[in-house]
Design a protein around this motif. Structure first.
Motif, PDB file in Angstrom:
ATOM      1  N   ASN A 277      40.135  14.353  -1.511  1.00 25.86           N
ATOM      2  CA  ASN A 277      39.375  13.927  -0.346  1.00 25.86           C
ATOM      3  C   ASN A 277      39.331  15.031   0.712  1.00 25.86           C
ATOM      4  OD1 ASN A 277      37.860  11.897   1.011  1.00 25.86           O
ATOM      5  ND2 ASN A 277      39.655  11.299   2.198  1.00 25.86           N
ATOM      6  N   GLU A 278      40.427  15.759   0.867  1.00 22.33           N
ATOM      7  CA  GLU A 278      40.468  16.857   1.826  1.00 22.33           C
ATOM      8  C   GLU A 278      39.640  18.044   1.340  1.00 22.33           C
ATOM      9  OE1 GLU A 278      41.735  16.800   4.863  1.00 22.33           O
ATOM     10  OE2 GLU A 278      42.268  14.701   4.520  1.00 22.33           O
ATOM     11  N   GLN A 279      39.601  18.258   0.039  1.00 25.94           N
ATOM     12  CA  GLN A 279      38.890  19.408  -0.523  1.00 25.94           C
ATOM     13  C   GLN A 279      37.378  19.207  -0.553  1.00 25.94           C
ATOM     14  OE1 GLN A 279      40.751  19.786  -4.358  1.00 25.94           O
ATOM     15  NE2 GLN A 279      42.697  20.465  -3.508  1.00 25.94           N
ATOM     16  N   GLU A 280      36.932  17.970  -0.632  1.00 21.92           N
ATOM     17  CA  GLU A 280      35.499  17.693  -0.711  1.00 21.92           C
ATOM     18  C   GLU A 280      34.838  17.934   0.648  1.00 21.92           C
ATOM     19  OE1 GLU A 280      32.171  17.503  -1.636  1.00 21.92           O
ATOM     20  OE2 GLU A 280      33.182  16.610  -3.392  1.00 21.92           O
ATOM     21  N   LYS A 281      33.868  18.835   0.691  1.00 23.87           N
ATOM     22  CA  LYS A 281      33.225  19.204   1.950  1.00 23.87           C
ATOM     23  C   LYS A 281      31.846  18.564   2.128  1.00 23.87           C
ATOM     24  CE  LYS A 281      36.777  21.725   2.778  1.00 23.87           C
ATOM     25  NZ  LYS A 281      37.806  21.175   3.705  1.00 23.87           N
ATOM     26  N   ARG A 282      31.316  17.932   1.107  1.00 24.37           N
ATOM     27  CA  ARG A 282      29.996  17.310   1.218  1.00 24.37           C
ATOM     28  C   ARG A 282      30.092  15.950   1.909  1.00 24.37           C
ATOM     29  NH1 ARG A 282      28.748  18.281  -5.116  1.00 24.37           N
ATOM     30  NH2 ARG A 282      30.961  17.662  -5.101  1.00 24.37           N
TER      31      ARG A 282
ATOM     32  N   PRO B  28      30.672  15.071   5.046  1.00 21.23           N
ATOM     33  CA  PRO B  28      31.941  14.914   5.781  1.00 21.23           C
ATOM     34  C   PRO B  28      31.946  13.727   6.736  1.00 21.23           C
ATOM     35  CG  PRO B  28      30.660  16.755   6.664  1.00 21.23           C
ATOM     36  CD  PRO B  28      29.986  16.333   5.387  1.00 21.23           C
ATOM     37  N   GLU B  29      30.761  13.331   7.232  1.00 22.71           N
ATOM     38  CA  GLU B  29      30.710  12.208   8.164  1.00 22.71           C
ATOM     39  C   GLU B  29      31.007  10.875   7.496  1.00 22.71           C
ATOM     40  OE1 GLU B  29      26.325  13.250   7.250  1.00 22.71           O
ATOM     41  OE2 GLU B  29      28.325  14.109   6.994  1.00 22.71           O
TER      42      GLU B  29
ATOM     43  N   LYS C 160      33.514  10.642   5.107  1.00 21.14           N
ATOM     44  CA  LYS C 160      34.838  10.821   4.516  1.00 21.14           C
ATOM     45  C   LYS C 160      35.715   9.619   4.802  1.00 21.14           C
ATOM     46  CE  LYS C 160      38.880  13.868   4.890  1.00 21.14           C
ATOM     47  NZ  LYS C 160      39.436  15.055   5.587  1.00 21.14           N
TER      48      LYS C 160
ATOM     49  N   LEU D 114      32.933  12.212  -4.047  1.00 13.90           N
ATOM     50  CA  LEU D 114      31.552  12.366  -3.580  1.00 13.90           C
ATOM     51  C   LEU D 114      30.780  11.065  -3.749  1.00 13.90           C
ATOM     52  CD1 LEU D 114      29.218  14.045  -2.485  1.00 13.90           C
ATOM     53  CD2 LEU D 114      28.706  14.720  -4.855  1.00 13.90           C
TER      54      LEU D 114
ATOM     55  N   ARG E  14      31.569   8.687  -1.055  1.00 13.92           N
ATOM     56  CA  ARG E  14      30.908   8.983   0.220  1.00 13.92           C
ATOM     57  C   ARG E  14      29.433   8.599   0.180  1.00 13.92           C
ATOM     58  NH1 ARG E  14      33.682  14.768   2.109  1.00 13.92           N
ATOM     59  NH2 ARG E  14      35.853  14.055   1.845  1.00 13.92           N
TER      60      ARG E  14
END
Length: 319
Positions: free
Chosen positions: A36-41, A43-44, A46, A79, A82
């Motif tokens: 979850n911390e590594q996923e950058k797509r 982000p709003e 998360k 992903l 999210r």
């Protein structure tokens, strides 16, 4: 009085309500927390640690349903979760339950536009309470369980969501929820992930050639590729609700097909480099099927009994 909205493929029966037990251990949580911390797509959208724990609890409920039908347990996909959170929030705030969003996008559009390339299929559920929810983690867990149990209560032939849950091709799941004062939404996104997508063009001009680069890791061979064309989604007018009913995982216009023996010509080792180009504007949705054996010469083939492992969407515009 509480009303239950179920936009699922067909009607379902709401079963008894029991709070699920937490069965994920600390190691499981820390593993998903790192992902979850590594996923950058997106982000709003998360998940907080608390929401992630609720989803792992719900994942165990989903996997228990699958075990009863001899289907492999699923891993949580960050992903896809999210993507599910995003549609849940929009649906709850705008008081609808649908597989389409306000932009007119279907599940495979939304997942692809977020950066996913695997195949995805969706279940959607909603509840609303005219008196208003008193939000607690226990309530959210119960409402998610309500949604899942309504899917599992379906009976043939009106059991599309149940069949989606227990489909043996799935190996990942995204879980989303959102709750407002009066509305709760819960979405399940089921993923078929069997290929590594090294490079995928997401936008091309008409006449331009792009290349899809795929690594099978030596586990399979590409068997068939079919590309569907569809017009760009049309956003809804203000106040308009998305359509209801089930969605088709394709369009009626087939742009092209690539059989196994042609795909074999694009292979070097485990890597396939597949050129693609398009003559008309639109969205092009590509489904790929695999097999354990390679077919290098023309013969009669069919995708019956096979499942798609890609959900590539390419936006094509005029230069």
């Amino acid at each position: 009085m509480k009303f239950i909205l179920r936009y699922i493929l067909l009607q379902a029966i709401v079963m008894g309500l029991h709070l699920p037990a937490v069965t994920q251990d600390v190691k499981d949580f820390e593993y998903y927390r790192r992902l979850n911390e590594q996923e950058k797509r997106l982000p709003e959208y998360k998940d907080s640690d608390d929401d992630l724990r609720l989803k792992l609890q719900q994942l165990e409920i989903i996997n228990n349903s699958r075990r009863k039908h001899r289907a492999q347990p699923l891993e949580l996909d960050i992903l896809a979760s999210r993507v599910a959170n995003k549609i849940c929030r929009e649906a709850a705030e705008n008081e609808y339950v649908s597989h389409w969003n306000l932009k007119g996008e279907k599940p495979y559009h939304r997942y692809a536009f977020a950066g996913g390339h695997d195949h995805v299929t969706e279940n959607a559920y909603g509840e609303w309470d005219s008196k208003g929810f008193t939000v607690t983690p226990e309530l959210i867990a119960k409402l998610m369980k309500n949604g899942h149990e309504s899917f599992m209560a379906e009976r043939a032939p009106n059991d599309g969501h149940k069949r989606n849950i227990i489909d043996k091709a799935h190996n990942y799941a995204g879980i989303g929820f959102y709750i407002t004062k009066n509305h709760f939404r819960y979405y399940e996104e089921f993923i078929n992930r069997y290929l590594e997508y090294i490079s995928v063009p997401t936008a091309l001009s008409t006449g331009e050639t792009g290349t899809i680069v795929i690594d099978t890791k030596g586990r399979s061979y590409l068997y068939f590729l079919i590309c569907y064309r569809e017009p760009f989604p049309v956003p809804l007018r203000p106040g308009q609700k998305p359509r209801k009913g089930s969605y088709e995982d394709f369009s009626k216009e087939v742009a092209f097909k690539v059989p196994a023996w042609e795909l074999a010509g694009y292979r070097k080792g485990n890597i396939y480099s597949i050129p693609v180009s398009f003559k008309k504007e639109g969205l092009y949705y590509i489904q790929i099927f695999t097999d354990k054996k390679e077919i290098a010469t023309p013969r009669a083939i069919s995708t019956d009994g096979y499942y798609p492992v890609s959900g590539i969407v390419i936006k094509v515009t005029n230069p």
